[in-house]
Design a protein around this motif. Structure first.
Motif, PDB file in Angstrom:
ATOM      1  N   SER A  16      34.680  46.541  41.837  1.00 44.40           N
ATOM      2  CA  SER A  16      35.354  45.457  42.552  1.00 44.40           C
ATOM      3  C   SER A  16      36.848  45.738  42.690  1.00 44.40           C
ATOM      4  O   SER A  16      37.427  45.588  43.775  1.00 44.40           O
ATOM      5  CB  SER A  16      35.143  44.137  41.799  1.00 44.40           C
ATOM      6  N   SER A  17      37.469  46.169  41.613  1.00 43.90           N
ATOM      7  CA  SER A  17      38.910  46.427  41.690  1.00 43.90           C
ATOM      8  C   SER A  17      39.204  47.643  42.558  1.00 43.90           C
ATOM      9  O   SER A  17      40.222  47.679  43.246  1.00 43.90           O
ATOM     10  CB  SER A  17      39.512  46.596  40.290  1.00 43.90           C
ATOM     11  N   PHE A  18      38.308  48.626  42.567  1.00 50.98           N
ATOM     12  CA  PHE A  18      38.518  49.786  43.429  1.00 50.98           C
ATOM     13  C   PHE A  18      38.379  49.415  44.903  1.00 50.98           C
ATOM     14  O   PHE A  18      39.073  49.980  45.757  1.00 50.98           O
ATOM     15  CB  PHE A  18      37.584  50.931  43.060  1.00 50.98           C
ATOM     16  N   ALA A  19      37.517  48.446  45.221  1.00 51.77           N
ATOM     17  CA  ALA A  19      37.425  47.960  46.605  1.00 51.77           C
ATOM     18  C   ALA A  19      38.742  47.286  47.003  1.00 51.77           C
ATOM     19  O   ALA A  19      39.214  47.428  48.136  1.00 51.77           O
ATOM     20  CB  ALA A  19      36.253  47.001  46.757  1.00 51.77           C
ATOM     21  N   ALA A  20      39.354  46.570  46.068  1.00 46.18           N
ATOM     22  CA  ALA A  20      40.660  45.956  46.335  1.00 46.18           C
ATOM     23  C   ALA A  20      41.722  47.032  46.538  1.00 46.18           C
ATOM     24  O   ALA A  20      42.594  46.892  47.407  1.00 46.18           O
ATOM     25  CB  ALA A  20      41.047  45.018  45.190  1.00 46.18           C
ATOM     26  N   ASN A 118      37.740  39.891  44.181  1.00 49.44           N
ATOM     27  CA  ASN A 118      37.271  38.525  43.939  1.00 49.44           C
ATOM     28  C   ASN A 118      36.332  38.413  42.756  1.00 49.44           C
ATOM     29  O   ASN A 118      35.845  37.326  42.475  1.00 49.44           O
ATOM     30  CB  ASN A 118      36.595  37.960  45.184  1.00 49.44           C
ATOM     31  N   ARG A 119      36.063  39.485  42.059  1.00 42.93           N
ATOM     32  CA  ARG A 119      35.122  39.431  40.949  1.00 42.93           C
ATOM     33  C   ARG A 119      35.539  38.361  39.952  1.00 42.93           C
ATOM     34  O   ARG A 119      36.698  38.282  39.559  1.00 42.93           O
ATOM     35  CB  ARG A 119      35.055  40.774  40.239  1.00 42.93           C
ATOM     36  N   GLY A 120      34.591  37.525  39.577  1.00 42.86           N
ATOM     37  CA  GLY A 120      34.860  36.473  38.599  1.00 42.86           C
ATOM     38  C   GLY A 120      35.051  35.106  39.212  1.00 42.86           C
ATOM     39  O   GLY A 120      34.943  34.104  38.532  1.00 42.86           O
ATOM     40  N   ARG A 138      47.012  31.141  42.034  1.00 49.85           N
ATOM     41  CA  ARG A 138      47.716  29.896  41.679  1.00 49.85           C
ATOM     42  C   ARG A 138      49.139  30.159  41.219  1.00 49.85           C
ATOM     43  O   ARG A 138      50.046  29.386  41.500  1.00 49.85           O
ATOM     44  CB  ARG A 138      46.971  29.173  40.552  1.00 49.85           C
ATOM     45  N   LYS A 139      49.347  31.245  40.498  1.00 53.04           N
ATOM     46  CA  LYS A 139      50.636  31.465  39.847  1.00 53.04           C
ATOM     47  C   LYS A 139      51.581  32.393  40.602  1.00 53.04           C
ATOM     48  O   LYS A 139      52.753  32.465  40.267  1.00 53.04           O
ATOM     49  CB  LYS A 139      50.410  32.015  38.439  1.00 53.04           C
ATOM     50  N   SER A 140      51.088  33.072  41.612  1.00 55.01           N
ATOM     51  CA  SER A 140      51.909  34.060  42.303  1.00 55.01           C
ATOM     52  C   SER A 140      53.012  33.410  43.133  1.00 55.01           C
ATOM     53  O   SER A 140      52.820  32.362  43.737  1.00 55.01           O
ATOM     54  CB  SER A 140      51.042  34.924  43.219  1.00 55.01           C
ATOM     55  N   LYS A 141      54.134  34.089  43.180  1.00 51.62           N
ATOM     56  CA  LYS A 141      55.257  33.639  44.006  1.00 51.62           C
ATOM     57  C   LYS A 141      55.308  34.403  45.328  1.00 51.62           C
ATOM     58  O   LYS A 141      56.222  34.214  46.120  1.00 51.62           O
ATOM     59  CB  LYS A 141      56.559  33.800  43.233  1.00 51.62           C
ATOM     60  N   VAL A 142      54.326  35.290  45.541  1.00 53.83           N
ATOM     61  CA  VAL A 142      54.243  36.052  46.790  1.00 53.83           C
ATOM     62  C   VAL A 142      52.845  35.875  47.375  1.00 53.83           C
ATOM     63  O   VAL A 142      51.951  35.301  46.743  1.00 53.83           O
ATOM     64  CB  VAL A 142      54.544  37.558  46.568  1.00 53.83           C
ATOM     65  N   ASP A 143      52.651  36.366  48.587  1.00 61.61           N
ATOM     66  CA  ASP A 143      51.337  36.313  49.210  1.00 61.61           C
ATOM     67  C   ASP A 143      50.311  37.004  48.322  1.00 61.61           C
ATOM     68  O   ASP A 143      50.611  38.024  47.694  1.00 61.61           O
ATOM     69  CB  ASP A 143      51.344  37.025  50.566  1.00 61.61           C
ATOM     70  N   VAL A 144      49.099  36.452  48.305  1.00 58.17           N
ATOM     71  CA  VAL A 144      47.999  37.039  47.542  1.00 58.17           C
ATOM     72  C   VAL A 144      46.822  37.234  48.482  1.00 58.17           C
ATOM     73  O   VAL A 144      46.422  36.318  49.181  1.00 58.17           O
ATOM     74  CB  VAL A 144      47.576  36.131  46.359  1.00 58.17           C
ATOM     75  N   LEU A 145      46.278  38.429  48.455  1.00 51.06           N
ATOM     76  CA  LEU A 145      45.054  38.725  49.198  1.00 51.06           C
ATOM     77  C   LEU A 145      43.946  38.927  48.175  1.00 51.06           C
ATOM     78  O   LEU A 145      44.029  39.817  47.316  1.00 51.06           O
ATOM     79  CB  LEU A 145      45.207  39.985  50.045  1.00 51.06           C
ATOM     80  N   ILE A 146      42.928  38.071  48.245  1.00 50.21           N
ATOM     81  CA  ILE A 146      41.758  38.202  47.386  1.00 50.21           C
ATOM     82  C   ILE A 146      40.685  38.881  48.230  1.00 50.21           C
ATOM     83  O   ILE A 146      40.180  38.299  49.189  1.00 50.21           O
ATOM     84  CB  ILE A 146      41.285  36.853  46.840  1.00 50.21           C
ATOM     85  N   VAL A 147      40.379  40.111  47.892  1.00 50.24           N
ATOM     86  CA  VAL A 147      39.460  40.925  48.673  1.00 50.24           C
ATOM     87  C   VAL A 147      38.033  40.603  48.269  1.00 50.24           C
ATOM     88  O   VAL A 147      37.689  40.618  47.088  1.00 50.24           O
ATOM     89  CB  VAL A 147      39.754  42.430  48.459  1.00 50.24           C
ATOM     90  N   HIS A 148      37.191  40.309  49.267  1.00 51.28           N
ATOM     91  CA  HIS A 148      35.781  40.066  49.018  1.00 51.28           C
ATOM     92  C   HIS A 148      35.131  41.397  48.651  1.00 51.28           C
ATOM     93  O   HIS A 148      35.055  42.291  49.488  1.00 51.28           O
ATOM     94  CB  HIS A 148      35.099  39.445  50.241  1.00 51.28           C
ATOM     95  N   THR A 149      34.695  41.535  47.415  1.00 55.15           N
ATOM     96  CA  THR A 149      34.185  42.823  46.931  1.00 55.15           C
ATOM     97  C   THR A 149      32.752  42.749  46.436  1.00 55.15           C
ATOM     98  O   THR A 149      32.184  43.768  46.060  1.00 55.15           O
ATOM     99  CB  THR A 149      35.063  43.341  45.776  1.00 55.15           C
ATOM    100  N   THR A 150      32.183  41.563  46.379  1.00 52.39           N
ATOM    101  CA  THR A 150      30.826  41.420  45.845  1.00 52.39           C
ATOM    102  C   THR A 150      29.880  40.827  46.855  1.00 52.39           C
ATOM    103  O   THR A 150      30.274  40.253  47.829  1.00 52.39           O
ATOM    104  CB  THR A 150      30.823  40.521  44.587  1.00 52.39           C
TER     105      THR A 150
END
Length: 150
Positions: A16-20, A118-120, A138-150
């Motif tokens: 999952s993290s490698f897909a990200a 997105n794992r988890g 929730r906690k990031s101060k910058v843009d966050v991309l959650i990659v669909h990996t599953t």
């Protein structure tokens, strides 16, 4: 909107993290941005090292305890990022919890995008306790991309 300049991606060595990493590398390549590949780890306890040495021998024990697995993860992620087109790549291996570590790296590198898998997110534990992707978002101060990996 201006192109991203610095993209941070978290990896733990999972598929999952490698897909990200792959997605973050394509974004970095398209934006001519620096890609920072980050991995958090916890140092090995003496008992864990001793047990690994007993079971695997001194030559192999380093591969499963301490920072060595994290170093291997960022090395593999770097190879994948290069194949995906990223040119400017930095790596960071940090002793700590994943979300605070990613936040620290984002701040230190003045990153403008954080990418995580997105794992988890859909696990029961993730819904009750929170997960790295949801907590990072929730906690990031910058843009966050959650990659669909599953």
């Amino acid at each position: 909107m201006a192109a991203y300049q610095t993209v941070v991606v978290g990896t733990d060595g999972s598929d999952s993290s490698f897909a990200a990493v792959d997605r973050a590398a394509r974004i970095a390549a398209d934006s001519d941005a620096t890609l920072v590949i980050a991995c958090a780890y916890h140092p090995a306890r003496a008992a864990d090292v001793s047990r690994a040495q007993d079971e695997l021998g001194d030559d192999a024990a380093y591969q499963v305890v301490g920072s060595a697995p994290a170093e291997d993860s960022v090395r593999t992620a770097t190879e994948r990022a290069k194949r995906a087109g990223a040119v400017k790549i930095d790596t960071v291996v940090v002793d700590g919890e994943p979300v605070p570590t990613l936040a620290k790296v984002v701040g230190e590198r003045s990153a403008d995008l954080l990418v995580v898998g997105n794992r988890g997110l859909n696990t029961l534990a993730g819904r009750i306790l929170g997960s790295v992707p949801s907590e990072a978002a929730r906690k990031s101060k910058v843009d966050v991309l959650i990659v669909h990996t599953t």
